[in-house]
Every structure is written in C-alpha cells, then in structure tokens.
Design an enzyme around this catalytic site. Sequence first.
Site, PDB file in Angstrom:
ATOM      1  N   MET A 180     -92.866 -40.856 -54.329  1.00  0.00           N
ATOM      2  CA  MET A 180     -91.511 -40.343 -54.094  1.00  0.00           C
ATOM      3  C   MET A 180     -91.599 -39.037 -53.315  1.00  0.00           C
ATOM      4  SD  MET A 180     -89.186 -41.518 -57.254  1.00  0.00           S
ATOM      5  CE  MET A 180     -89.623 -40.253 -58.417  1.00  0.00           C
TER       6      MET A 180
ATOM      7  N   LEU B 209     -95.560 -34.282 -52.036  1.00  0.00           N
ATOM      8  CA  LEU B 209     -96.931 -34.674 -52.363  1.00  0.00           C
ATOM      9  C   LEU B 209     -97.785 -33.497 -52.833  1.00  0.00           C
ATOM     10  CD1 LEU B 209     -97.387 -36.997 -49.253  1.00  0.00           C
ATOM     11  CD2 LEU B 209     -96.717 -37.644 -51.582  1.00  0.00           C
TER      12      LEU B 209
ATOM     13  N   HIS C   2    -101.532 -36.990 -55.415  1.00  0.00           N
ATOM     14  CA  HIS C   2    -101.176 -38.044 -54.455  1.00  0.00           C
ATOM     15  C   HIS C   2    -102.275 -38.201 -53.403  1.00  0.00           C
ATOM     16  CE1 HIS C   2     -96.899 -36.829 -55.580  1.00  0.00           C
ATOM     17  NE2 HIS C   2     -96.921 -38.114 -55.840  1.00  0.00           N
TER      18      HIS C   2
ATOM     19  N   LYS D  54    -101.601 -41.217 -64.478  1.00  0.00           N
ATOM     20  CA  LYS D  54    -100.750 -40.288 -65.237  1.00  0.00           C
ATOM     21  C   LYS D  54     -99.499 -41.012 -65.729  1.00  0.00           C
ATOM     22  CE  LYS D  54     -97.920 -37.248 -63.612  1.00  0.00           C
ATOM     23  NZ  LYS D  54     -96.608 -37.357 -64.278  1.00  0.00           N
ATOM     24  N   ASP D  55     -98.940 -41.839 -64.851  1.00  0.00           N
ATOM     25  CA  ASP D  55     -97.791 -42.664 -65.245  1.00  0.00           C
ATOM     26  C   ASP D  55     -98.359 -43.943 -65.853  1.00  0.00           C
ATOM     27  OD1 ASP D  55     -95.404 -41.145 -64.110  1.00  0.00           O
ATOM     28  OD2 ASP D  55     -96.780 -41.210 -62.428  1.00  0.00           O
TER      29      ASP D  55
ATOM     30  N   SER E 185     -98.098 -33.037 -61.184  1.00  0.00           N
ATOM     31  CA  SER E 185     -96.837 -33.785 -61.121  1.00  0.00           C
ATOM     32  C   SER E 185     -95.887 -33.012 -60.219  1.00  0.00           C
ATOM     33  CB  SER E 185     -96.244 -33.866 -62.531  1.00  0.00           C
ATOM     34  OG  SER E 185     -94.872 -34.204 -62.456  1.00  0.00           O
ATOM     35  N   SER E 186     -95.081 -33.749 -59.472  1.00  0.00           N
ATOM     36  CA  SER E 186     -94.092 -33.056 -58.623  1.00  0.00           C
ATOM     37  C   SER E 186     -93.121 -32.263 -59.495  1.00  0.00           C
ATOM     38  CB  SER E 186     -93.309 -34.068 -57.782  1.00  0.00           C
ATOM     39  OG  SER E 186     -94.210 -34.830 -57.012  1.00  0.00           O
ATOM     40  N   ARG E 187     -92.931 -32.701 -60.743  1.00  0.00           N
ATOM     41  CA  ARG E 187     -91.968 -32.017 -61.625  1.00  0.00           C
ATOM     42  C   ARG E 187     -92.517 -30.701 -62.181  1.00  0.00           C
ATOM     43  NH1 ARG E 187     -90.229 -37.567 -63.048  1.00  0.00           N
ATOM     44  NH2 ARG E 187     -88.067 -37.738 -62.392  1.00  0.00           N
TER      45      ARG E 187
HETATM   46  O1  PAF Z   1     -94.683 -43.068 -59.388  1.00  0.00           O
HETATM   47  C1  PAF Z   1     -93.791 -42.886 -58.550  1.00  0.00           C
HETATM   48  O2  PAF Z   1     -93.809 -41.934 -57.767  1.00  0.00           O
HETATM   49  C2  PAF Z   1     -92.622 -43.866 -58.488  1.00  0.00           C
HETATM   50  O3  PAF Z   1     -92.241 -44.286 -59.747  1.00  0.00           O
HETATM   51  C3  PAF Z   1     -92.895 -45.073 -57.565  1.00  0.00           C
HETATM   52  C4  PAF Z   1     -94.027 -45.924 -58.075  1.00  0.00           C
HETATM   53  C5  PAF Z   1     -93.222 -44.575 -56.171  1.00  0.00           C
HETATM   54  C6  PAF Z   1     -91.649 -45.960 -57.482  1.00  0.00           C
HETATM   55  O4  PAF Z   1     -90.562 -45.251 -56.986  1.00  0.00           O
END
Ligand code: PAF
Length: 280
Positions: free
Chosen positions: A30, A33, A37, A149-150, A185-187
């Site tokens: 998303m 970066l 990433h 991470k996710d 994390s971007s957050r």
């Molecule tokens: O992990 C992410 O950044 C998002 O959930 C993804 C996989 C790009 C889907 O929008």
Amino acid sequence: MDVITSVTEMQLWSREARKAGRVIACVPTMGFLHDGHLALMREGKRRGDVLVVTIFVNPTQFGIGEDFDQYPRDLEGDKKLTLQVGTDIIFAPPVAEMYPHGYQTFVTVDKVTQALCGLSRPTHFQGVTTVVAKLFNIIQPHVAVFGEKDYQQLVVIRRMVKDLNFNIEIIGYPIVREKDGLAMSSRNKYLNEEERKAALCLWDSLNRAERLYHKGERSAPRLIQEMDNRINAEKLAEVDYIRICNAETLVDSETIDGNAVIALAVRFGKTRLIDNRSLK
Ligand code: PAF
C-alpha cells in the site's frame, strides 16, 4: 522503471513478459515504503526475472472509522526506493480503475479470517483477498512475496490461492525490525515519542514468551498471561488480543504443540500495531 496506472496496460505488459518467457514476481504493497518492503522486493527480484511492485491503498480493506484517509502516501518517495532494488514496474492504479462504478464482486475466505484481527476488523480480510485476487488476475505473477508481520494475512492469502487454484507461488518473508526490535510498519509513523518507546513492549513480551517456551512451558494461557502482564505494565498500551494458535488453522491452542504462532495486536493511542512469533 515504468509506472503503470491502467489495468489494461498492466495486463498487456504482463502478457508480453510471459510470452517472452519471463518469470514475473510481484510484491503487493500500500506504499509509504520502508526497509521491510525493500526486503520483500529484493526477495521478489531474486525469485523472478521481472519485478512488479503494486502501490495501492485499498479502500475495501479499511473499516468504517479506520485510517483510510490518513494512511500515509508518498508515491514520489516510493518511486525512488523501488528504483534502488531494481523494480521493473510500479503498478499504481487509481481507486476508480480497481473499483469502477457498479463494482460488486468480493472474495471471501471463511474460517481463518474469523480469528485474531478478523474479530476487531470484520471486513478487513475480505477487502484484502478481493484486491489481491484482482492484482493476481491483472499482473499474472508466477510468484508473490508477502511479509510475515501480517501473519494472518499470509495464511488467508495462501488459503485463497489454494482454494481458488491460482497458479502462483506465495512466499512469506520474515519480519524486518528496527534496531530496537519494533516490527517495521508504515503505521509506526503515527506513534509519538512516548508511544514509540512504549511499543517496545511487544518485542519484549514476545521474547519473554519464547524464552519460557524454550525452557519447557507449553501452556498457552500461562504464556499469554505473562505477555499480558508485560504489555499492561505500559500505561499507553491497550491490548486488543494476544493469542497462541495453530500456525495454519489459527485455532487457539491450549497446549503448544510445535506448530504454533503467538499473534498480538495492541493499541498505542490511535495506532494499532500487530506482531507475532512462531513457536517451533
Ligand atoms: O499488506 C498490505 O500492504 C496489504 O494488505 C496488501 C496485501 C497490499 C493488500 O492491499
């Protein structure tokens, strides 16, 4: 490196790349970066002949009242970073290109979306699987790389790929951390100085649990209690969940059996962070 914003153009590019016998690797993101990433992209570059990075803040995976509007965006900065790792194409479609007027199709994965983050974000994974399925159909990658991470997202995507017979290899890439242990994390950008310090309790609590596990503790409730105590010692932390579950089904474990994962989500002010650790 080219930036493609149209679905048709992306499809044409991929068709030509496949015709030329190129292995297409894809890293969906998303944007905004960071080094985490970039590590996924390097992995993508290793796995494929050509690398497509997608940058799309996907509205369907944000619930009502979540941070879709505030989510950080920086396409110019992202372009510079993706160049550093030899990305061939950025696919950055506008929202109307992905969800044109009249759009009404969604992909739902059942059980594994209902635990963990699915409890406090009930529509999130349907948005993720829908956009990832669309990206896979548009880009036609041979291989796609996602961050561990996710963790739940990775399990959900693997399930979807298997169930819907996508001929795509899914690679999970280990969590990339800041020097002090906070998962990138971007957050993290939302955290103020105090919250950033407090957020280290996630890393610390996971380390404590893992140490206890290696000393022989196999009771999930006892490890969870230990982590909960550590995290709750931080005034700014508010636990959403701490769970120990089977690494594939995400069903809660009572006794840890050698294929488990600790997953947690904790809020610091308005920022919700997730982290995990596999217990093998
Ligand atoms: O992990 C992410 O950044 C998002 O959930 C993804 C996989 C790009 C889907 O929008």
